[in-house]
Motif scaffolding. Structure first.
Motif, mmCIF file in Angstrom:
data_model
loop_
_atom_site.group_PDB
_atom_site.id
_atom_site.type_symbol
_atom_site.label_atom_id
_atom_site.label_comp_id
_atom_site.label_asym_id
_atom_site.label_seq_id
_atom_site.Cartn_x
_atom_site.Cartn_y
_atom_site.Cartn_z
ATOM 1 N N GLU A 101 13.773 3.400 -2.719
ATOM 2 C CA GLU A 101 13.301 4.448 -3.609
ATOM 3 C C GLU A 101 12.973 5.710 -2.809
ATOM 4 N N TYR A 102 12.284 5.488 -1.687
ATOM 5 C CA TYR A 102 11.921 6.592 -0.803
ATOM 6 C C TYR A 102 13.163 7.341 -0.327
ATOM 7 N N ARG A 103 14.175 6.589 0.102
ATOM 8 C CA ARG A 103 15.389 7.243 0.597
ATOM 9 C C ARG A 103 16.140 7.955 -0.527
ATOM 10 N N ALA A 104 16.141 7.359 -1.707
ATOM 11 C CA ALA A 104 16.839 8.010 -2.831
ATOM 12 C C ALA A 104 16.209 9.369 -3.138
ATOM 13 N N PHE A 109 5.225 5.739 6.582
ATOM 14 C CA PHE A 109 6.437 6.369 6.042
ATOM 15 C C PHE A 109 6.280 6.965 4.663
ATOM 16 N N ILE A 110 5.309 6.535 3.891
ATOM 17 C CA ILE A 110 5.229 7.088 2.545
ATOM 18 C C ILE A 110 4.312 8.299 2.467
ATOM 19 N N TRP A 111 3.144 8.146 2.959
ATOM 20 C CA TRP A 111 2.227 9.283 2.954
ATOM 21 C C TRP A 111 2.912 10.502 3.548
ATOM 22 N N ASP A 112 3.658 10.237 4.545
ATOM 23 C CA ASP A 112 4.168 11.375 5.278
ATOM 24 C C ASP A 112 5.336 12.048 4.608
ATOM 25 N N LEU A 113 6.047 11.330 3.805
ATOM 26 C CA LEU A 113 6.986 12.022 2.945
ATOM 27 C C LEU A 113 6.241 13.161 2.279
ATOM 28 N N HIS A 114 5.133 12.783 1.708
ATOM 29 C CA HIS A 114 4.354 13.741 0.963
ATOM 30 C C HIS A 114 3.825 14.841 1.866
ATOM 31 N N TYR A 115 3.164 14.419 2.912
ATOM 32 C CA TYR A 115 2.532 15.331 3.853
ATOM 33 C C TYR A 115 3.554 16.357 4.338
ATOM 34 N N SER A 116 4.665 15.806 4.723
ATOM 35 C CA SER A 116 5.733 16.632 5.251
ATOM 36 C C SER A 116 6.264 17.599 4.199
ATOM 37 N N LEU A 117 6.513 17.086 3.030
ATOM 38 C CA LEU A 117 7.092 17.938 2.004
ATOM 39 C C LEU A 117 6.072 18.927 1.466
ATOM 40 N N ILE A 162 16.109 3.850 -10.841
ATOM 41 C CA ILE A 162 16.284 2.397 -10.885
ATOM 42 C C ILE A 162 16.420 1.811 -9.489
ATOM 43 N N ALA A 163 16.047 2.598 -8.465
ATOM 44 C CA ALA A 163 16.078 2.066 -7.096
ATOM 45 C C ALA A 163 14.941 1.078 -6.906
ATOM 46 N N GLU A 164 15.164 0.141 -6.021
ATOM 47 C CA GLU A 164 14.146 -0.836 -5.664
ATOM 48 C C GLU A 164 12.940 -0.106 -5.058
ATOM 49 N N ALA A 165 11.746 -0.461 -5.475
ATOM 50 C CA ALA A 165 10.561 0.171 -4.912
ATOM 51 C C ALA A 165 10.526 -0.049 -3.409
ATOM 52 N N GLY A 166 9.977 0.943 -2.702
ATOM 53 C CA GLY A 166 9.878 0.830 -1.248
ATOM 54 C C GLY A 166 10.899 1.721 -0.562
ATOM 55 N N THR A 190 0.836 -1.197 0.000
ATOM 56 C CA THR A 190 0.000 0.000 0.000
ATOM 57 C C THR A 190 0.868 1.243 0.000
ATOM 58 N N ASP A 191 1.914 1.217 0.791
ATOM 59 C CA ASP A 191 2.813 2.360 0.841
ATOM 60 C C ASP A 191 3.391 2.648 -0.534
ATOM 61 N N VAL A 192 3.808 1.587 -1.187
ATOM 62 C CA VAL A 192 4.412 1.774 -2.499
ATOM 63 C C VAL A 192 3.406 2.413 -3.451
ATOM 64 N N ASP A 193 2.168 1.902 -3.434
ATOM 65 C CA ASP A 193 1.144 2.477 -4.286
ATOM 66 C C ASP A 193 0.957 3.956 -3.972
ATOM 67 N N ARG A 194 0.871 4.243 -2.708
ATOM 68 C CA ARG A 194 0.639 5.621 -2.296
ATOM 69 C C ARG A 194 1.790 6.514 -2.749
ATOM 70 N N PHE A 195 3.006 6.005 -2.649
ATOM 71 C CA PHE A 195 4.161 6.792 -3.063
ATOM 72 C C PHE A 195 4.070 7.116 -4.548
ATOM 73 N N SER A 196 3.780 6.087 -5.335
ATOM 74 C CA SER A 196 3.749 6.310 -6.791
ATOM 75 C C SER A 196 2.585 7.207 -7.164
ATOM 76 N N GLU A 197 1.567 7.231 -6.324
ATOM 77 C CA GLU A 197 0.422 8.090 -6.583
ATOM 78 C C GLU A 197 0.762 9.544 -6.276
ATOM 79 N N LEU A 198 1.535 9.738 -5.221
ATOM 80 C CA LEU A 198 1.793 11.103 -4.759
ATOM 81 C C LEU A 198 3.009 11.738 -5.394
ATOM 82 N N TYR A 199 3.955 10.929 -5.803
ATOM 83 C CA TYR A 199 5.204 11.512 -6.295
ATOM 84 C C TYR A 199 5.010 12.445 -7.492
ATOM 85 N N PRO A 200 4.166 12.095 -8.465
ATOM 86 C CA PRO A 200 3.944 13.043 -9.572
ATOM 87 C C PRO A 200 3.363 14.383 -9.115
#
Lengths: 437, 437, 437
Positions: free
Chosen positions: C244-247, A115-123, C237-241, A42-52
């Motif tokens: 990738e988040y840290r990169a 950890f993923i949502w909050d990257l976004h939230y925080s940034l 090309i980082a591994e998802a998760g 789920t985190d991975v999905d959320r990351f890929s959703e928010l990163y763009p």
């Protein structure tokens, strides 16, 4: 002045590193993650959703704001360069500020809930801080030094954080696209600073305070990227699903409607019906600002279009009639006209939010709380701006003289050749009559 | 003329708001959603998948098309500014048009099948409408007024919608990247308008119809963003999975191959083997146009590269040999050379589609239907363009005089200083009266 | 020279088409897909996750690198134009090269493990190849012909592939953001070529080797898009998760810190404390280069900021003190200062990687192997660059004369009017012969 700016910049960066070392860590602690029982997938999905979205807002901050301010003929280096400097500092300081607000005494995780949502939230929060400072920068553009901007960045972000806390946590008001907390706040903060730093010597204007043909085209790069990604900005922290969808659609149609009225009123108010580039560069974006507060509400697309239409109109009228009055009567000189792009449309947005909440478009807030949020945003901005202005007025920050305003060459090594210098040169060299002098 | 443009713009925006109020709503009705039994989570995933594509195409429309046309030395404001105006109107009018085509009498939902996909579907359609008008705009650039462009936008989108319906619903032809329905249609529509509005007084050219060094660099901003995001355009409405993947890969390699042949032929056909910026700005994109129709078919990457190579070559040859003949013999003056970037490569794309379908690369169409789609696109474009041209020829739309063509200063307040004015002034060494002064 | 360039370009494109026809196919074979037992839905998700990153890097390559090099006053067409040409060739040739490395004798699928991931994997590899050539291009900018660049592209990509294989497969070193294999390699390869092609006639500089005001603003377009999307590059090309988040996070904060020190040191080292546009355009990006090797490791955000701070400082000092020494003492003239943006920060990144691995931040490599990777990257680059330089020195490639360096007009049709020509002309007040007229 020779060493004040570099030493201040180095000092601030060292302070950031120390504070990050003490307080900030990745949201990667196994315990926290397990508590949240968030599955990795789920985190991975959320990351890929928010990163763009995250990158869209990035483009707005660095390219959008940076180039929007390059319209001045001799101040392009500072516009795009100081914009980059402020943004880089603001993102770091903003990360710390939002952490202080949200961490409740624990270490500031980059992220809170998982950890993923909050990257976004925080940034996203640091983006809000940064955008606010960049808006205020527009009001004092060309009149203050890079060193003064560093000071202003540090103070304004702290005041912003206080107001944001008040609006979100105490008033529990809704302001998804931040019409009030970013746009109105940033504009009135900048206006207050500009008022304190008013230069009577420039009340008749300045030779450098105008555009040339190409500088107006550079500014359009900023306008277009801001226009394009505004739906990302207004939906960035919206709840996934209906609200995010509506924030995109409403912002999109508000902006589209705003373009039509901005063009129409630019032509209406100008001499002989011609369009004015200042209006096109700025007022076409007012629809994004004004729809901010109620972007995620179920207000119907046509209502967004009405809000956008009004914003485009109000913004052009502000440029034409209000800005000159501010400069002469109120002794507030607003270089980029941030009052017309962010101030007035932000207030329109706040008022639209009050009406929308009163009509039941959102059940998470009340009209009174919305009004309190609008008042608090403007009040805190004016108070904070006044104090900041007084601090910046101290004669130790290398503020440029009246004559050197709006000129990169005070702070930058400038190439020997600049079209307008050339022109200027010629003019004095012999009797060549150029229309603009 | 003083009030015609602003009143028309306001009138159109009011009409859009009324029509949206009557016919458009969010796709959020619980009943519809339940009928479709679409789970929320899938919608969210689909939204996050499509939103970046949506924004890529946004960048193409506003930055890509807008800056591509800034190559003229005195027409940058109009190129990028009228582009923004047309796009904003086109997106609204296009949303209504596609709704009429697809709603079968019900209220136009923003979306049909489920609320997220259809945001995209709906908006992609409005993009198609808008892109088509912007292509036609290139043929008449510098020669018509903003008011004329508003009229043309309204008419062309209606004609486009008719042809699109014919191609997709009656002929059931496949044209995923819209080589025929957008590119060929837009080009031939624009050429027909340009033919009707032909100006014999400018048959020897115009002093303003040339670039300066910096305007060519601004145009390259447009070229590069179009190049980069063309795979998003061609795959935007492709079925997720294999077809979307192939639309990206085929477009990508067609564009890459096209660059090599465009450079090679630009050097071959030019005096002393030098490269021509006009070719580089335009012909390097022809590969994206030409691969459009069969972008999602299993045609092998090397076939895409052959298509792209041919397109780059044809486009350069068109600029060199065909455009001058059109202007002198056919009395059709094509300012941006849209025939070479969109017309010819669009026809190449249509023909490639016929061959590909004949060879079995797609089982959803037949060669006859593909040919019918190509013929219908060109025919409808020519007919629609002729009628539109006749309407625009009425002497009530403020069309600029021959002398004022390709000059922003007829419709814009232009900064007093423009490099080429200065140049022109000096070069001719007399008091040349610029219209804006 | 008249036909060498176009025939070479056509020949290379024909070769690419033949090689693609023989070796490259879509990763759509049912058998392969079943072997991998990859479900369609996962592929689709992965595609939508990776496509935005793919496009971000696209923007960096075409807009970022292209415009970053437009700072020269008379070389904008070549900078952005040859950049496009190299990238288009490099993407095709790189796809073949990575296929050869990874296919183990089978047909090169666009993708290996499953059809979607591998689109990305494959294309990311071609991006790496392309980025490397573009870095080297910066060292010889203005001094070599388009034909020479085609040759260099073909050779450098082959050498790069060899070194990349060595680093990744033999040393098993980690270099996720490619500080060593792209940045250091590209810089030292370019420097070696520049050294062999040294022009004693230009040891006192060249009139054209300077910027004008607007060309510096065009270059900032490049800088900002590179800055914004660098986190996408380092995480692509980082591994998802977690990785990738840290990169993303590490690159982001390294860049932000780097901006502060770049500004501070630019002011410190310059005459009268003014900022230098060359430093701002380049050194603000050094943090992205230097954090590359350990971007995905758990090094803490504050450590990224330290790495970024050092990189910004080192880069500015390199521009100020090292580049002049290289040009005079080592007879290596580095037009864009790629040694300061890619070379030194790449070495800093390699060293940081050794320390990080020694401290246990990654368990997939050892300090010795990291050191071997750094040494191999620099060694292969120098050797490959020397050989390439010798080949390019053959007097058959149309290398421009000393007098014609840094001037588009040797290879391009240039508009009659260019601001700096005008200036130059006037300034000297005599019949200066411009090459293009």
């Amino acid at each position: 002045m020779r060493f004040k700016f570099p030493l201040m910049a180095i000092g601030l960066e060292v302070a950031m590193i120390v504070l990050f070392g003490l307080f900030v860590q990745y949201e990667k602690d196994q315990n926290i993650r397990q508590q949240l029982s968030s599955s990795n997938s789920t985190d991975v999905d959320r990351f890929s959703e928010l990163y763009p979205l995250f990158q869209d807002v990035h483009v707005m901050i660095f390219v959008g704001f940076g180039f929007l301010m390059t319209f001045l003929k001799k101040y392009g280096f500072s516009s795009v360069g100081i914009n980059l400097l402020i943004a880089a500092l603001g993102l770091q300081w903003g990360t710390l500020m939002q952490g202080i607000l949200h961490s409740h005494g624990h270490k500031i995780h980059i992220g809170i809930k998982n950890f993923i949502w909050d990257l976004h939230y925080s940034l996203m929060y640091s983006f809000s801080f940064t955008a606010t400072v960049l808006i205020s920068f527009g009001a004092v553009l060309g009149k203050i030094s890079p060193l003064q901007m560093l000071i202003m960045t540090i103070i304004e972000i702290a005041v912003f954080a206080g107001n944001e806390h008040l609006v979100a946590e105490i008033f529990m008001a809704t302001d998804i696209g931040a019409s009030m907390t970013i746009h109105a706040f940033g504009a009135y903060f900048g206006l207050a600073v500009a008022g304190v730093l008013y230069r009577p010597g420039l009340r008749r204007g300045h030779d450098n305070e105008e555009s040339v043909y190409h500088s107006d085209l550079f500014a359009m790069i900023g306008t277009l990227f801001l226009w394009i990604f505004w739906p990302s900005f207004n939906s960035a922290i919206a709840e996934a699903g209906d609200k995010e969808y509506r924030a995109v659609v409403n912002t999109y149609f508000s902006l589209a409607a705003c373009v039509l009225t901005a063009y129409a009123f630019s032509s209406l108010v100008e001499h002989r019906g011609k369009l004015d580039m200042v209006h096109i560069q700025n007022a076409t974006l007012a629809g994004g600002v004004a729809v901010g507060t109620c972007a995620d509400m179920a207000i119907h697309p046509y209502v967004s279009m009405i809000i956008g239409s009004i914003a485009g109109m109000v913004s052009v009228l502000g440029f034409k009639f209000l800005t000159p009055v501010f400069a002469t009567k109120l002794r507030i000189h607003d270089t980029c006209g941030v009052h017309n792009l962010h101030g007035l449309p932000g207030v329109v947005g706040g008022l639209a939010g009050i009406v929308a909440v009163a009509l039941g478009a959102s059940d998470t807030s009340t009209p009174v709380m919305q009004a309190a949020a609008l008042g608090s945003s403007i009040g805190a901005a004016l108070a904070g701006g006044l104090i900041t202005g007084l601090i910046l007025k101290l004669p130790i920050w290398g503020q440029p003289s009246d004559q050197n305003c709006y000129d990169d060459s005070v702070f930058w090594e400038v190439p020997r050749w600049r079209e307008h210098d050339h022109h200027f040169h010629e003019h004095h060299g012999h009797n060549h009559l150029e229309p603009e002098l």
